[in-house]
Design an enzyme around this catalytic site. Structure first.
Site, short mmCIF file in Angstrom:
data_model
loop_
_atom_site.label_atom_id
_atom_site.label_comp_id
_atom_site.label_asym_id
_atom_site.label_seq_id
_atom_site.Cartn_x
_atom_site.Cartn_y
_atom_site.Cartn_z
CG ASP A 30 30.56 -6.75 19.26
OD1 ASP A 30 29.77 -6.61 18.31
OD2 ASP A 30 31.79 -6.87 19.11
CE LYS A 208 20.46 -10.69 2.79
NZ LYS A 208 20.94 -10.25 4.05
CG ASN A 212 21.11 -9.30 -0.90
OD1 ASN A 212 20.05 -8.67 -0.82
ND2 ASN A 212 22.02 -9.29 0.05
N GLY A 261 27.31 -1.33 -4.59
CA GLY A 261 28.47 -1.58 -3.73
C GLY A 261 27.95 -1.94 -2.35
CB CYS A 264 24.80 -6.70 1.49
SG CYS A 264 24.80 -6.20 3.21
C1 UGA Z 1 20.95 -4.80 0.48
C2 UGA Z 1 19.53 -5.30 0.24
O1 UGA Z 1 18.77 -4.31 -0.45
C3 UGA Z 1 18.84 -5.64 1.56
O2 UGA Z 1 17.55 -6.17 1.32
C4 UGA Z 1 19.70 -6.66 2.30
O3 UGA Z 1 19.14 -6.98 3.56
C5 UGA Z 1 21.09 -6.09 2.52
O4 UGA Z 1 21.68 -5.77 1.25
C6 UGA Z 1 21.90 -7.14 3.22
O5 UGA Z 1 22.20 -8.17 2.59
O6 UGA Z 1 22.15 -7.01 4.42
P1 UGA Z 1 22.01 -2.46 1.22
O7 UGA Z 1 23.35 -3.11 1.08
O8 UGA Z 1 21.72 -1.61 2.41
O9 UGA Z 1 20.86 -3.58 1.20
O10 UGA Z 1 21.86 -1.55 -0.07
P2 UGA Z 1 20.80 -1.38 -1.25
O11 UGA Z 1 19.79 -0.37 -0.90
O12 UGA Z 1 20.32 -2.70 -1.70
O13 UGA Z 1 21.76 -0.77 -2.36
C7 UGA Z 1 22.86 -1.54 -2.85
C8 UGA Z 1 23.61 -0.78 -3.91
O14 UGA Z 1 22.86 -0.75 -5.12
C9 UGA Z 1 23.95 0.66 -3.59
O15 UGA Z 1 25.30 0.90 -3.93
C10 UGA Z 1 23.02 1.46 -4.48
O16 UGA Z 1 23.56 2.71 -4.84
C11 UGA Z 1 22.89 0.54 -5.67
N1 UGA Z 1 21.65 0.73 -6.48
C12 UGA Z 1 20.44 0.50 -5.91
C13 UGA Z 1 21.74 1.12 -7.80
O17 UGA Z 1 22.85 1.33 -8.35
N2 UGA Z 1 20.60 1.28 -8.52
C14 UGA Z 1 19.38 1.06 -7.99
O18 UGA Z 1 18.37 1.23 -8.71
C15 UGA Z 1 19.29 0.67 -6.65
#
Ligand code: UGA
Length: 461
Positions: A30, A208, A212, A261, A264
């Protein structure tokens, strides 16, 4: 194998530690010397459950080392994983690829041994092809270097488990040799039966962003249903449960509330629409703009309902905010719906006191004007309204009766549909939620005309 992981942020630090844990010799690289110093001492510079243990044991074993020298990395690696961030550009919805390009430009001229460069960062379709041409221009004459793409699907909060036991591996490769190298990297996962999809780089890149986009669509779909529920007096959580029993639909990612949010989902759907426009197929993903709009509308809806609950204006009101991070089990506040709502309410004149189990430092760095509380009780003291904005499990364990003693107004808005309305109401709280009706009024308490569904009065959109 000898692997390098270039970019030791969230994705790279986890990948480096997990690759060392399955037996590889790993060098993390890094440009941030402070981060490298922390990781080299076995200290994780952010919050991620389980990572500390893996990092500690792999650094301790000597299989995982860190450096700021790309030269050292070029000499060392048989496979170079590129894990730098690809945020949204400041001037457009497109993806900012400057960090990826900078790594390629700095690394390629130093590659004198045969090796494979594997991108893991989320990038627009066509990036591998472009970088392949660039690498061929830059490598020393006679060097044997190839580029492949191997997107990452890890979720914050579950990053270690998602890396060690992924649901699938996707390899976008241009040759059998590159495919073989990646199969060797992930040999323990392949032996454990993890599906391995070997394809061309453009398909891998698209997997990917399509994944998403689908997840974002699922969340915005149920949030759109929540708006309809509010207009009809229906209950979105029961609706989601009933829909979820259909195995073709499934219950996961159907939790209605404040929306998505993080670093990603929001930027990936925007970058996808920008790339589709460039490719002349913008119309095919036009719906993603609506998905984005439904998502941001939930933030406005939450502010509107909150304002309504405190009598129509925030000035002079004391509001407790529970949750700052974009989701629980993370300290990440990037594009956090919770923080956006807290900021909006503060702008309208409320005195905001915010609590988060892990995200306070990051939130304070972004929004120093808010008040911050060390615990839930302090955040809620004298609050006219409590906003539940991130569904940390700690908040589900709050005793509503005990909290009522410090917040006698006893008003709560559950913007994540994660609290048990019955127990809060039994303790005398007025609880409102997105997409869920208020309980029917007690006899003789309200006239029929007063009994409109809970959030109909809130301005929507
Ligand atoms: C997301 C994807 O789930 C991963 O598979 C991916 O690898 C990652 O982005 C990435 O592109 O690196 P992440 O950003 O850690 O992962 O978060 P998530 O668990 O997907 O949640 C995203 C948002 O959706 C959160 O704000 C969560 O509160 C919201 N959410 C999730 C809801 O509002 N309702 C739901 O039912 C599920």
């Amino acid at each position: 194998m000898r692997l390098t992981v270039i970019g030791t942020g969230y994705l790279g630090a986890v990948h480096a530690a997990c690759m060392a844990d399955i037996g590889h010799e790993v060098l993390g690289v890094d440009i941030d010397a402070e981060k490298i110093a922390a990781l080299a001492e076995g200290r994780v510079p952010f919050f991620e459950p389980g990572l500390q243990e893996v990092l500690g044991r792999t650094v301790g074993s000597g299989r995982l080392r860190f450096t700021t020298s790309l030269e050292e990395a070029a000499d060392f690696g048989e496979v170079h994983f590129v894990c730098v961030n690809t945020p949204q550009r400041r001037d457009s919805p497109a993806c900012d690829l400057r960090a990826v390009d900078a790594v390629i430009d700095a690394l390629a001229p130093r590659l004198s041994r045969a090796c494979l460069i594997v991108g893991k960062s989320t990038v627009p379709a066509g990036t591998t092809a472009r970088l392949t041409a660039r690498v061929q221009e830059l490598v020393p004459p006679g060097s044997d270097v190839e580029v492949a793409w191997n997107p990452e699907f890890l979720r914050e909060g579950f990053a270690v488990q998602d890396t060690l036991r992924p649901e699938r591996l996707v390899a976008g490769v241009l040759s059998g040799r590159a495919d073989q190298a990646l199969r060797e990297v992930y040999a323990p996962m392949l032996r454990a039966g993890v599906p391995y999809i070997s394809t061309d780089p453009a398909t891998a890149e698209l997997v990917k962003v399509a994944a998403n986009s689908f997840l974002a669509t699922k969340i915005s779909f149920i949030n759109a249903m929540a708006e309809v529920c509010d207009a009809t007096g229906a209950d979105v959580t029961t609706l989601a449960d009933a829909l979820g029993h259909d195995t073709r639909i499934g219950r996961r990612f159907l939790s209605a509330g404040l929306g998505f949010g993080g670093g990603c989902l929001p930027k990936d759907i925007r970058a996808f629409t920008a790339r589709a426009d460039e490719l002349g197929v913008g119309d095919a993903v036009l719906f993603l703009r609506e998905i984005d709009e439904i998502n941001t509308r939930q933030r406005r809806r939450t502010v509107d309902i909150a304002r309504d609950m405190v009598g129509g204006e925030f000035t002079g009101r004391r509001i407790a905010v529970l949750g700052a991070t974009f989701k629980p089990d993370s300290d990440d506040v990037r594009d956090s719906p919770a923080l956006a709502v807290a900021a909006a309410i503060h702008r309208e004149g409320a005195e905001v006191r915010l609590h988060d189990p892990e995200g306070t430092d990051n939130a304070r760095a972004v929004l120093p004007v808010l008040g911050y509380a060390a615990d839930v009780t302090k955040a809620c003291e004298g609050a006219d309204l409590v906003l539940h904005l991130t569904e940390w499990s700690d908040y589900r364990r709050i005793d509503p009766a005990a909290l009522a003693a410090v917040a006698p107004a006893r008003r709560i808005l559950d913007a994540r549909n994660a609290l048990d309305p019955a127990s809060w109401r039994a303790a005398g709280w007025t609880l409102r939620a997105l997409g869920r009706p208020l309980p029917p009024p007690l006899p003789n308490q309200q006239s029929a005309a007063d009994h409109v569904p809970a959030v109909c009065s809130a301005e929507v959109g």
